[in-house]
Design an enzyme around this catalytic site. Structure first.
Site, short mmCIF file in Angstrom:
data_model
loop_
_atom_site.label_atom_id
_atom_site.label_comp_id
_atom_site.label_asym_id
_atom_site.label_seq_id
_atom_site.Cartn_x
_atom_site.Cartn_y
_atom_site.Cartn_z
N PHE A 146 56.86 60.44 63.06
CA PHE A 146 56.87 61.81 63.57
C PHE A 146 57.62 62.67 62.55
O PHE A 146 58.82 62.48 62.33
CB PHE A 146 57.53 61.94 64.94
CG PHE A 146 57.44 63.36 65.46
CD1 PHE A 146 56.30 63.81 66.11
CD2 PHE A 146 58.46 64.27 65.22
CE1 PHE A 146 56.20 65.13 66.53
CE2 PHE A 146 58.36 65.59 65.65
CZ PHE A 146 57.22 66.02 66.30
N ASP A 231 63.39 61.15 56.13
CA ASP A 231 63.40 62.19 57.15
C ASP A 231 64.49 61.84 58.15
O ASP A 231 64.32 60.95 58.99
CB ASP A 231 62.03 62.29 57.83
CG ASP A 231 61.98 63.42 58.86
OD1 ASP A 231 63.05 63.96 59.22
OD2 ASP A 231 60.86 63.74 59.33
N LYS A 260 67.60 69.87 63.37
CA LYS A 260 68.15 69.60 64.70
C LYS A 260 69.68 69.83 64.77
O LYS A 260 70.11 70.97 64.86
CB LYS A 260 67.73 68.19 65.15
CG LYS A 260 66.20 68.14 65.37
CD LYS A 260 65.73 66.98 66.20
CE LYS A 260 64.27 67.18 66.63
NZ LYS A 260 63.31 66.33 65.94
C1 LIG Z 1 61.99 66.74 65.45
C2 LIG Z 1 61.58 66.11 64.16
C3 LIG Z 1 60.88 66.83 63.18
C4 LIG Z 1 60.38 68.24 63.41
O1 LIG Z 1 61.38 69.14 63.68
P1 LIG Z 1 61.00 70.56 64.35
O2 LIG Z 1 62.27 71.32 64.30
O3 LIG Z 1 60.52 70.28 65.73
O4 LIG Z 1 59.93 71.16 63.50
C5 LIG Z 1 60.60 66.19 61.99
N1 LIG Z 1 60.98 64.92 61.76
C6 LIG Z 1 61.64 64.19 62.67
C7 LIG Z 1 62.05 62.79 62.35
C8 LIG Z 1 61.94 64.75 63.91
O5 LIG Z 1 62.56 64.01 64.85
#
Ligand SMILES: *Cc1c(COP(=O)(O)O)cnc(C)c1O
Length: 406
Positions: A146, A231, A260
């Protein structure tokens, strides 16, 4: 099992159902206030937030220091765009660079934008530094990933719900099995510019790869002159008991995306972190964002990082997390297929016969514990890192009662 909902909540839910796009399926709890690990609904009932907005609220709801920074900066200066300079940007980049150990910072807003930045950096680096022939760059990504919701990013997703009917997709990605070094090895060729990987798959259900996986990817990237990009948007900033999850495996990524919890949940702030040798590919006009690096974002994120460090939330996540993991491991439940955990982050995967995680999340909501299923059969627990052990002890009682019964 539908939770009884207050009259006030019923009306608000009706408005949402009638006027908002149905791109989410939230629990029927309507929240109006938060403080630390706790949130309150419109009827005044208190809940322990065990999702923490997908780990954006690691510092707890409405942290007074972060609120103060937000309010103070909002009164002074909100947005300049990067056409002009602002006095919060440079000092914040210095702080983030020194804390993270990466030479340079590129600020964006959402996580998906940070990932898009990583993809653009890897491709540009591939053409301009590595010497990959024009328009042939390849990025290796993992099954169950994700990375966000843009068309390019969902194109490399393996989740049909996230991906279906959004094509045609951006080419240049190869998807390999997560945790499988042989699969990654086989995908390498001279066009590979980067491996983009979550050190722990969050949305995938708190999937922790084998110990040798990240070191193996590191070695492959070194051998083939490709970038290892982690990520850390959900796994980073303390969630796994370390500033970054990937360093727990003894490796250093060439670049990292964070978001986040970078703002403690009070403002959308994300960043792409890398050293000069990668970041130098960006030149004026080649990438940007109107809101990226704005003074409010910098002031809020500055305070959010201070809270993380001063309150020792990373250490707290490791210590409290290990204790919680032992408690969860001891939990007797006929429904649990597998329990995974790292730091203050757990995936409780249920047997398919249990009938899905959603009804357990609804039962927990009734008892004042908020969490959300991921991928149908897994309950994710990710409380704010400021949570007290006594709060978790209480949540464990609720979990035992909801999951312990056949
Ligand atoms: C939440 C998330 C994203 C995307 O972040 P948004 O602020 O919702 O665009 C990307 N990578 C990971 C691992 C995430 O958990």
């Amino acid at each position: 099992m539908n939770a009884p909902v207050s009259a006030a909540a019923t009306d608000l839910i009706a408005l949402e159902e009638r006027y908002a796009a149905h791109n989410y399926h939230p629990l029927d709890v309507v929240l109006t206030r938060g403080e630390g690990p706790w949130v309150w609904d419109v009827a005044g009932k208190r809940y322990l937030d065990c999702l923490a907005a997908y780990s954006a609220v690691n510092q707890g709801h409405n942290h007074p220091r972060i609120i103060a920074a937000l309010v103070e900066q909002a009164k002074l200066l909100g947005l300049t765009s990067r056409a002009f300079r602002n006095d919060k940007f440079g000092p914040f980049c210095k702080k983030l660079s020194e804390l993270s150990g990466y030479e340079r910072v590129l600020m964006m807003n959402s996580g998906a934008e940070a990932v898009e930045t990583a993809i653009k950096a890897a491709r540009k680096w591939g053409y301009e530094v590595k010497g990959v022939p024009a328009n042939t760059a390849k990025i290796i990504v993992c099954e169950g990933n994700f990375h966000g919701r843009t068309t390019t990013i969902v194109g490399m997703s393996t989740d049909p719900g996230a991906r279906d009917n959004y094509g045609p997709f951006t080419p240049g990605f190869e998807v390999v099995a997560y945790g499988d070094l042989a699969a990654a090895t086989a995908a390498f060729d001279e066009h590979v510019v980067a491996v983009l990987v979550e050190p722990v798959q969050g949305e995938g259900g708190i999937i922790i790869p084998p110990k040798d996986y990240l070191p193996g990817l590191r070695a492959l990237c070194d051998k083939h002159d490709a970038l290892l990009i982690c990520d850390e948007i959900q796994s980073g900033l303390g969630r796994c008991g370390s500033l970054f999850a990937h360093t727990l495996a003894g490796v250093r990524a060439d670049a990292v995306t964070i978001g986040k919890a970078l703002s403690g949940g009070l403002y959308p702030v994300s960043a792409f972190l890398a050293d000069d040798r990668v970041m130098k590919v960006f030149t004026p006009g080649s990438h940007g964002s109107t809101f990226g690096g704005n003074p409010i974002a910098c002031a809020v994120a500055n305070a959010a990082l201070d809270v993380l460090v001063d309150e020792k939330l990373v250490e707290r996540s490791a210590e409290l997390g290990a204790w919680m993991k032992a408690q969860l491991d001891d939990m007797a439940s006929p429904h649990i297929k597998e329990l995974r955990g790292i730091g203050l982050w757990y995936g409780i995967e249920l047997h398919p016969e249990a009938g899905g995680a959603r009804k357990f999340c609804e039962a927990l909501e009734q008892r004042g514990v908020l969490c959300k299923e991921t991928h149908q059969h897994t309950i994710r627990l990710a409380p704010p890192l400021v949570v007290e052990r006594a709060d978790l002890e209480w949540a464990l009682v609720q979990l035992r009662e909801v999951l312990g019964t056949a």
